[in-house]
Design an enzyme around this catalytic site. Structure first.
Site, PDB file in Angstrom:
ATOM      1  CB  CYS A 157      -0.844   0.058   1.559  1.00 39.51           C
ATOM      2  SG  CYS A 157      -2.340  -1.349   1.127  1.00 39.51           S
ATOM      3  CG  HIS A 174      -3.253   3.444   2.363  1.00 36.92           C
ATOM      4  ND1 HIS A 174      -3.897   3.187   0.825  1.00 36.92           N
ATOM      5  CD2 HIS A 174      -3.701   2.147   2.996  1.00 36.92           C
ATOM      6  CE1 HIS A 174      -4.003   1.647   1.062  1.00 36.92           C
ATOM      7  NE2 HIS A 174      -3.927   1.451   2.034  1.00 36.92           N
ATOM      8  CG  ASN A 211      -6.768  -0.368   0.817  1.00 35.13           C
ATOM      9  OD1 ASN A 211      -6.024  -0.430  -0.055  1.00 35.13           O
ATOM     10  ND2 ASN A 211      -6.132  -1.096   1.891  1.00 35.13           N
TER      11      ASN A 211
HETATM   12  O1  UT7 Z   1      -4.259  -1.129   3.595  1.00 31.56           O
HETATM   13  C1  UT7 Z   1      -2.784  -1.954   4.522  1.00 31.56           C
HETATM   14  C2  UT7 Z   1      -3.377  -2.373   5.138  1.00 31.56           C
HETATM   15  N1  UT7 Z   1      -4.593  -2.796   5.805  1.00 31.56           N
HETATM   16  C3  UT7 Z   1      -5.433  -1.814   6.289  1.00 31.56           C
HETATM   17  O2  UT7 Z   1      -4.504  -0.384   7.837  1.00 31.56           O
HETATM   18  C4  UT7 Z   1      -6.075  -2.844   7.327  1.00 31.56           C
HETATM   19  C5  UT7 Z   1      -6.270  -2.298   8.630  1.00 31.56           C
HETATM   20  N2  UT7 Z   1      -7.475  -3.158   9.851  1.00 31.56           N
HETATM   21  C6  UT7 Z   1      -8.804  -2.391   9.229  1.00 31.56           C
HETATM   22  O3  UT7 Z   1      -8.840  -1.453   8.800  1.00 31.56           O
HETATM   23  C7  UT7 Z   1      -9.825  -3.273  10.096  1.00 31.56           C
HETATM   24  O4  UT7 Z   1      -8.315  -4.535  11.486  1.00 31.56           O
HETATM   25  C8  UT7 Z   1     -10.267  -4.099   9.275  1.00 31.56           C
HETATM   26  C9  UT7 Z   1     -11.293  -3.150   8.805  1.00 31.56           C
HETATM   27  C10 UT7 Z   1      -9.774  -5.213   8.561  1.00 31.56           C
HETATM   28  C11 UT7 Z   1     -12.081  -5.251  10.361  1.00 31.56           C
HETATM   29  O5  UT7 Z   1     -12.265  -4.266  11.580  1.00 31.56           O
HETATM   30  P1  UT7 Z   1     -12.351  -4.251  12.540  1.00 31.56           P
HETATM   31  O6  UT7 Z   1     -12.644  -3.316  13.544  1.00 31.56           O
HETATM   32  O7  UT7 Z   1     -10.561  -4.528  13.454  1.00 31.56           O
HETATM   33  O8  UT7 Z   1     -12.548  -6.295  13.490  1.00 31.56           O
HETATM   34  P2  UT7 Z   1     -12.106  -7.348  13.990  1.00 31.56           P
HETATM   35  O9  UT7 Z   1     -10.689  -8.035  12.868  1.00 31.56           O
HETATM   36  O10 UT7 Z   1     -11.218  -6.728  15.413  1.00 31.56           O
HETATM   37  O11 UT7 Z   1     -12.763  -7.895  14.584  1.00 31.56           O
HETATM   38  C12 UT7 Z   1     -13.895  -7.437  15.884  1.00 31.56           C
HETATM   39  C13 UT7 Z   1     -14.946  -8.080  15.281  1.00 31.56           C
HETATM   40  C14 UT7 Z   1     -15.336  -9.718  15.191  1.00 31.56           C
HETATM   41  O12 UT7 Z   1     -16.054 -10.498  16.099  1.00 31.56           O
HETATM   42  P3  UT7 Z   1     -15.454 -11.297  17.390  1.00 31.56           P
HETATM   43  O13 UT7 Z   1     -14.511 -12.414  17.311  1.00 31.56           O
HETATM   44  O14 UT7 Z   1     -15.543  -9.657  17.737  1.00 31.56           O
HETATM   45  O15 UT7 Z   1     -16.722 -11.718  17.926  1.00 31.56           O
HETATM   46  C15 UT7 Z   1     -14.998 -10.217  13.572  1.00 31.56           C
HETATM   47  O16 UT7 Z   1     -15.173 -11.421  13.628  1.00 31.56           O
HETATM   48  O17 UT7 Z   1     -15.833  -7.906  13.916  1.00 31.56           O
HETATM   49  C16 UT7 Z   1     -15.979  -9.146  12.997  1.00 31.56           C
HETATM   50  N3  UT7 Z   1     -15.850  -8.862  11.885  1.00 31.56           N
HETATM   51  C17 UT7 Z   1     -17.201  -8.375  11.309  1.00 31.56           C
HETATM   52  N4  UT7 Z   1     -18.160  -7.913  11.634  1.00 31.56           N
HETATM   53  C18 UT7 Z   1     -19.129  -8.305  10.981  1.00 31.56           C
HETATM   54  C19 UT7 Z   1     -14.525  -9.506  11.147  1.00 31.56           C
HETATM   55  N5  UT7 Z   1     -14.930  -8.769   9.559  1.00 31.56           N
HETATM   56  C20 UT7 Z   1     -16.267  -8.181   9.430  1.00 31.56           C
HETATM   57  C21 UT7 Z   1     -17.463  -7.836   8.714  1.00 31.56           C
HETATM   58  N6  UT7 Z   1     -18.771  -8.252   9.600  1.00 31.56           N
HETATM   59  N7  UT7 Z   1     -17.203  -7.420   7.777  1.00 31.56           N
END
Ligand code: UT7
Length: 343
Positions: free
Chosen positions: A121, A261, A291
């Site tokens: 990225c 970004h 993204n």
């Molecule tokens: O481009 C350069 C590199 N990439 C980035 O900079 C991305 C950085 N990361 C992020 O933007 C975020 O971490 C994400 C958008 C990818 C994920 O969001 P998050 O708030 O960090 O979610 P998480 O992975 O910590 O998951 C939190 C909860 C989990 O459920 P439990 O275990 O708390 O019950 C996940 O299973 O959210 C759940 N979850 C979802 N729920 C509904 C994860 N993805 C989804 C989804 N819809 N799409």
């Protein structure tokens, strides 16, 4: 000054163009593919829709070539005038030759140098930084820098935590010696390969070449530990932006635009807040395109071109796989409203 005593030239972005595929993948459609919802995606990422490149046999070079063709037409540049083409991408058409080689051929550029830059990225900032050196030393007069990614080729559309954020697209800029003293004044590029464990593609390279087993185990997709990447992205985007501000004696009130970004709206907001910038001075396109990896920054410049005035001070900042991160400080070199009105 160069070591031989000749003054270095200031490199400037003198044109921009973007290409986005027609197909719009909405949050509603994703919610039919995986267990997610428009509300979750909007609240956690700020994304409403993203574009997907459909069509058999079409790779990243297709989008890159479209962006470069538009750029050359818009800036009145003949392909034969281009001295060098650099393509930042994580989704090359082929392992080799480079996507830059393919784009040059498709557009009729060459035979001049062309090569890919792999910095995920942060790729566009890396490539821009390289282009700046070629102009500063007087080696080149017209360099095309492309940021292009077909992320849909390496996204697992059963992995709800990853598939919702990525999209496809391409942007291209022309870099030339500055016509008026405005231009790219400083760049910083950084990396830390220890970050690999949090964001990578496991198979398909020389460590784990493709086999039926790697395909069955879904190892050819992006492996992202979202929360870990998020933590580093927030810290590093702000840190590198503050570093480039501080070493150029820039206060927040002197900056017209942050061009971050586009990975997650919350990362963008946090970076702006730590820099002391209000959101009306931050370019945001994530709601429309998601993204697009190396394409996010040139696509922001393309979307906002009509708002840009000569002398506008901008900080470009990115963070991504590697880990890689970086920033650029530039002053805008031309009247974006005039350019868009003329086309
Ligand atoms: O481009 C350069 C590199 N990439 C980035 O900079 C991305 C950085 N990361 C992020 O933007 C975020 O971490 C994400 C958008 C990818 C994920 O969001 P998050 O708030 O960090 O979610 P998480 O992975 O910590 O998951 C939190 C909860 C989990 O459920 P439990 O275990 O708390 O019950 C996940 O299973 O959210 C759940 N979850 C979802 N729920 C509904 C994860 N993805 C989804 C989804 N819809 N799409």
């Amino acid at each position: 000054m160069k070591p031989n005593g000749h003054p270095q030239k200031i490199a400037a972005i003198t044109g921009v163009y973007g290409y986005l595929p027609d197909y719009v993948l909405t949050n509603a459609e994703l919610a039919r593919m995986v267990d997610t919802s428009d509300a979750w995606i909007t609240e956690r990422t700020g994304i409403k829709e993203r574009r997907i490149l459909k069509g058999e046999g079409l790779g990243t070079s297709h989008m890159g070539a479209e962006a470069v063709r538009g750029l050359l037409a818009r800036t009145g540049t003949r392909p034969s005038e281009v001295d060098l083409l650099i393509c930042a991408t994580t989704t090359p058409d082929l392992v080799f030759p480079s996507t830059a080689n393919l784009i040059s051929d498709m557009v009729g550029i060459g035979p001049v140098g062309s090569f890919d830059v792999q910095a995920a990225c942060s790729g566009f900032i890396y490539a821009l930084s390289i282009a700046t050196q070629f102009i500063a030393t007087g080696t080149c007069r017209k360099v095309v820098v492309v940021g292009a990614d077909k992320m849909s080729a390496i996204i697992d559309y059963t992995d709800r935590a990853t598939c919702v954020i990525f999209g496809d697209g391409a942007g291209a800029v022309l870099v030339e010696p500055s016509p008026n003293g405005e231009g790219i004044l400083d760049t910083i590029i950084r990396s830390d390969g220890a970050g690999m464990i949090h964001l990578h593609q496991k198979a398909g390279g020389s460590r784990l070449p493709p086999t039926a087993e790697t395909v069955a185990k879904r190892l050819h997709y992006v492996h992202q530990e979202g929360a870990a990447v998020y933590k580093f992205a927030i810290a590093k985007m702000a840190e590198v932006s503050q570093e480039i501000m501080s070493r150029n004696n820039l206060r927040a009130d002197m900056i017209h635009w942050l061009v971050p970004h586009q990975a997650n709206r919350r990362i963008i907001e946090s970076t702006a807040e730590r820099m002391g910038l209000p959101m009306d001075r931050v370019m945001v396109t994530i709601q429309k395109y998601g993204n697009t990896t190396a394409a996010t920054i040139p696509l922001c410049l393309w979307d906002y071109e009509s708002c840009l005035k000569p002398g506008d001070r901008m900080i470009l900042a990115a963070f991504g796989g590697g880990f890689t991160w970086g920033a650029a400080y530039l002053t805008w070199a031309y009247d974006g409203a005039e350019r868009t009105a003329a086309h």
